[in-house]
Design an enzyme around this catalytic site. Sequence first.
Site, PDB file in Angstrom:
ATOM      1  N   CYS A 119       0.845  -1.194   0.000  1.00  0.00           N
ATOM      2  CA  CYS A 119       0.000   0.000   0.000  1.00  0.00           C
ATOM      3  C   CYS A 119       0.884   1.249   0.000  1.00  0.00           C
ATOM      4  O   CYS A 119       0.700   2.152  -0.820  1.00  0.00           O
ATOM      5  CB  CYS A 119      -0.920  -0.027   1.216  1.00  0.00           C
ATOM      6  N   CYS A 120       1.881   1.291   0.899  1.00  0.00           N
ATOM      7  CA  CYS A 120       2.801   2.438   0.938  1.00  0.00           C
ATOM      8  C   CYS A 120       3.584   2.541  -0.370  1.00  0.00           C
ATOM      9  O   CYS A 120       3.848   3.640  -0.860  1.00  0.00           O
ATOM     10  CB  CYS A 120       3.791   2.307   2.097  1.00  0.00           C
ATOM     11  N   CYS A 201      -1.338   8.549   7.153  1.00  0.00           N
ATOM     12  CA  CYS A 201      -2.689   8.220   6.705  1.00  0.00           C
ATOM     13  C   CYS A 201      -3.536   7.793   7.912  1.00  0.00           C
ATOM     14  O   CYS A 201      -3.033   7.167   8.843  1.00  0.00           O
ATOM     15  CB  CYS A 201      -2.637   7.068   5.713  1.00  0.00           C
ATOM     16  N   CYS A 204      -3.455   4.210   9.463  1.00  0.00           N
ATOM     17  CA  CYS A 204      -2.175   3.737  10.002  1.00  0.00           C
ATOM     18  C   CYS A 204      -1.586   4.723  11.020  1.00  0.00           C
ATOM     19  O   CYS A 204      -0.392   4.685  11.288  1.00  0.00           O
ATOM     20  CB  CYS A 204      -1.176   3.527   8.865  1.00  0.00           C
ATOM     21  N   CYS A 227       7.635   4.371   5.763  1.00  0.00           N
ATOM     22  CA  CYS A 227       6.828   4.140   4.569  1.00  0.00           C
ATOM     23  C   CYS A 227       7.676   3.842   3.338  1.00  0.00           C
ATOM     24  O   CYS A 227       7.151   3.407   2.322  1.00  0.00           O
ATOM     25  CB  CYS A 227       5.929   5.328   4.295  1.00  0.00           C
TER      26      CYS A 227
HETATM   27  S1  SF4 Z   1       0.394   4.752   5.574  1.00  0.00           S
HETATM   28 FE1  SF4 Z   1      -1.173   3.115   5.510  1.00  0.00          FE
HETATM   29  S2  SF4 Z   1      -2.847   3.866   4.197  1.00  0.00           S
HETATM   30 FE2  SF4 Z   1      -1.040   5.210   3.895  1.00  0.00          FE
HETATM   31  S3  SF4 Z   1      -0.051   4.390   2.105  1.00  0.00           S
HETATM   32 FE3  SF4 Z   1       0.947   3.411   3.874  1.00  0.00          FE
HETATM   33  S4  SF4 Z   1      -0.231   1.502   4.325  1.00  0.00           S
HETATM   34 FE4  SF4 Z   1      -1.425   2.758   2.865  1.00  0.00          FE
END
Ligand code: SF4
Length: 231
Positions: A119-120, A201, A204, A227
């Site tokens: 996701c990151c 985000c 998280c 991240c």
């Molecule tokens: S912080 Fe969480 S929601 Fe944001 S990009 Fe990374 S995993 Fe995805």
Amino acid sequence: MSALLDSGSHLHAPNFSDGELAELNARFERAAASTIIEWAVEQFHPFMCLSASMTDALLIDLAVSVEPSIEVVFIDTGYHFPETLETVEVVRRHYGLNLRVLTVPPQPVELWQADPENCCSAAKVEQLDRALVGKLAWMSGLRRSEAPTRANAPIVARDLRGLVKVNPIATWSDTDVDGYIADHGIPVNPLLARGYPSIGCWPCTRPVADGEDPRAGRWAGRDKTECGLHL
Ligand code: SF4
């Protein structure tokens, strides 16, 4: 014509050796952040941007004092707190920023829950890669005192792409930051006052208790502390 362009308008990155980077880091260890930014602007502008998290506008304030047209990049992952998106607009208006917002294509449902690394990678790192196309260098507000994983962060380095990464406030303490923000009326994300010293985000990030590591609220309960933007 910029010294970074040849007669055919091809971009040439200054090629700093490891020894030169070490010398620069030694020189900048006690330098004012504005001195470091002036050096970076002289070397790389307009082929440099500033990556902003919008926790506060401290680095933006310092950077636009040196070069008002510097490009500021904000990555809208689609998962930001409303307060962070409001801060983006407040800061944009306050400084009349040359702001570039990168948005992310919709992710598979709840990827942050199933696979935060990917996701990151998709929502942050790939977008930064996009922002850095055609750039030679970028700046961030990363500081050594933010986390043990950042304790040895250099002021000037080469990132994994081969670009120059400049961290002008790497040596600043939390007290330095708080003092500058108070003295200069710097816009800040309202979540800072609600127990979020490190803001990412919403899925998280949780608030932290007094005395807790400031980044303890990021990916809490998971074996993940960064991240990937700062590699
Ligand atoms: S912080 Fe969480 S929601 Fe944001 S990009 Fe990374 S995993 Fe995805």
